[in-house]
Design a protein around this motif. Sequence first.
Motif, short mmCIF file in Angstrom:
data_model
loop_
_atom_site.label_atom_id
_atom_site.label_comp_id
_atom_site.label_asym_id
_atom_site.label_seq_id
_atom_site.Cartn_x
_atom_site.Cartn_y
_atom_site.Cartn_z
N GLY A 159 0.86 -1.11 -0.07
CA GLY A 159 -0.04 -0.01 0.02
C GLY A 159 0.75 1.40 -0.04
O GLY A 159 1.95 1.17 -0.54
N MET A 160 0.12 2.41 0.51
CA MET A 160 0.97 3.59 0.48
C MET A 160 0.68 4.09 1.88
O MET A 160 -0.31 4.52 2.20
CB MET A 160 0.28 4.62 -0.52
N GLY A 161 1.91 4.30 2.66
CA GLY A 161 1.70 5.21 3.97
C GLY A 161 1.08 4.22 4.91
O GLY A 161 1.15 3.14 5.01
N GLN A 168 -5.73 -4.73 1.09
CA GLN A 168 -6.00 -6.20 1.49
C GLN A 168 -7.09 -6.71 0.39
O GLN A 168 -7.82 -6.17 -0.22
CB GLN A 168 -6.66 -6.17 2.71
N SER A 169 -7.06 -8.14 0.86
CA SER A 169 -8.14 -8.91 -0.08
C SER A 169 -9.63 -8.25 0.29
O SER A 169 -10.31 -8.38 -0.81
CB SER A 169 -8.06 -10.22 0.31
N LYS A 170 -10.03 -8.07 1.41
CA LYS A 170 -11.23 -7.56 1.72
C LYS A 170 -11.60 -6.08 1.46
O LYS A 170 -12.53 -5.63 1.65
CB LYS A 170 -11.67 -7.47 3.22
N GLY A 171 -10.48 -5.13 1.09
CA GLY A 171 -10.81 -3.78 0.77
C GLY A 171 -9.31 -3.04 1.30
O GLY A 171 -8.28 -3.39 1.31
N LEU A 172 -9.73 -1.78 1.60
CA LEU A 172 -8.65 -0.79 2.18
C LEU A 172 -8.44 -0.75 3.54
O LEU A 172 -9.56 -0.67 4.11
CB LEU A 172 -8.61 0.59 1.50
N HIS A 173 -7.36 -0.85 4.15
CA HIS A 173 -7.13 -0.66 5.49
C HIS A 173 -6.31 0.54 5.78
O HIS A 173 -5.24 0.91 5.53
CB HIS A 173 -6.78 -1.75 6.35
N LEU A 174 -6.90 1.50 6.61
CA LEU A 174 -6.36 2.75 6.91
C LEU A 174 -6.00 3.07 8.40
O LEU A 174 -7.08 2.99 9.09
CB LEU A 174 -7.10 4.17 6.05
N ASP A 175 -4.88 3.33 8.62
CA ASP A 175 -4.76 3.71 10.08
C ASP A 175 -4.37 5.35 10.22
O ASP A 175 -3.79 5.92 9.38
CB ASP A 175 -3.28 3.11 10.42
N GLY A 176 -4.89 5.67 11.44
CA GLY A 176 -4.69 7.10 11.51
C GLY A 176 -5.52 8.01 11.10
O GLY A 176 -6.71 7.44 10.71
N GLU A 177 -5.25 9.35 10.77
CA GLU A 177 -6.37 10.35 10.43
C GLU A 177 -6.20 10.63 8.87
O GLU A 177 -5.09 10.24 8.47
CB GLU A 177 -6.26 11.70 11.10
N ASP A 211 -10.44 -1.85 18.53
CA ASP A 211 -10.05 -1.26 19.76
C ASP A 211 -10.24 0.52 19.69
O ASP A 211 -9.72 1.26 20.51
CB ASP A 211 -8.55 -1.29 19.79
N SER A 212 -11.03 0.94 18.79
CA SER A 212 -11.25 2.48 18.54
C SER A 212 -12.57 2.78 17.86
O SER A 212 -13.27 1.89 17.49
CB SER A 212 -9.86 3.05 17.70
N SER A 213 -13.03 3.99 18.04
CA SER A 213 -14.38 4.22 17.39
C SER A 213 -14.01 4.90 15.89
O SER A 213 -12.82 5.53 15.72
CB SER A 213 -15.03 5.43 18.47
N LEU A 214 -15.10 5.22 15.46
CA LEU A 214 -15.13 5.75 13.99
C LEU A 214 -15.59 7.18 14.22
O LEU A 214 -16.58 7.64 14.70
CB LEU A 214 -15.97 5.01 13.10
#
Length: 300
Positions: free
Chosen positions: A67-69, A74-83, A100-103
């Motif tokens: 990915g990028m940054g 992933q196979s199920k889609g995109l995973h984004l950490d942080g803001e 372990d965190s809210s949206l």
Amino acid sequence: MVREHYTTTTPGTHLQRPEPQNVYSVGIYGWRKRCLYLFVLLLIILLVVNFALTIWILKVMWFSPSGMGYLYVQSKGLHLDGESEFLYPLHAKEVHSRKDSSLLLQSTQNVTLNARNPDRNVTGRLSVGPDMVQFDGQQFQIKSMDLKGKPLFTVNENETTIGVDKLRVTGPEGALCEHSIETPLVKGVKDVDSSKELRLESPTRSLSMDAPRGIHIKAESGGIKALSHLDIKFHSSNGLLMLNAESLRLPKLPQGTSGDSGTSDGLYEICVCPDGKLYLAVADIVSTCLKYNRVCQLSS
């Protein structure tokens, strides 16, 4: 164009061939050679700068095979950490946070969620603005998180349904209802402060309570007051009206009059006119309602 000269000789004679007068050298010399080298040097510099910028962009953007940054493919889609900040609309089938965190969806103006049909027409819209939350759709429903998915709150064009077992209104002014309310129980809030009481009030109209099998009014730790500017009517279509109390007082009940003056030693009986009006008659061994029924004649 080079002009060549040929000399004919006779056999047996030896003559020396004259050397050519014009000699041409093959290659680039002079200022052309310097310009060519300078151009090649500029190309090498541009190639090195572009390669360095490419490496710098890959390093700053954190490009990797996955990915990028903070964005991972992933196979199920995109995973984004942080803001993350989106400058244009985001189209996705599902958006959820980590375990372990809210949206958090945040915007400087408002946050709008649109649902579209296959024709790209908006069928539902939820907009969260600085002043209010607005929903546009045919029906709005809130369900519980249990397995049954019981609807807790449902709103459509015709009605509003609250599916909870208890509705609690804690505002200082209570609840304002412009139309009818259908409920099996209306109960006041239990609080240490005894000044909080249950009040059913209609400032400009009449107050009516109807029930198919009866109305039960009970005050466990206080009294019951019924105040009206005009009449208070109790009506039972098929049954009786029961007032169960230690004492029943009607202080302003009129006293019937008759031609004779009687003494009752402070004892009276309650009489009823044909129109339902109550009055007092001096008590005697037998009923004296007919004797003191002039109150009914005056009221008619």
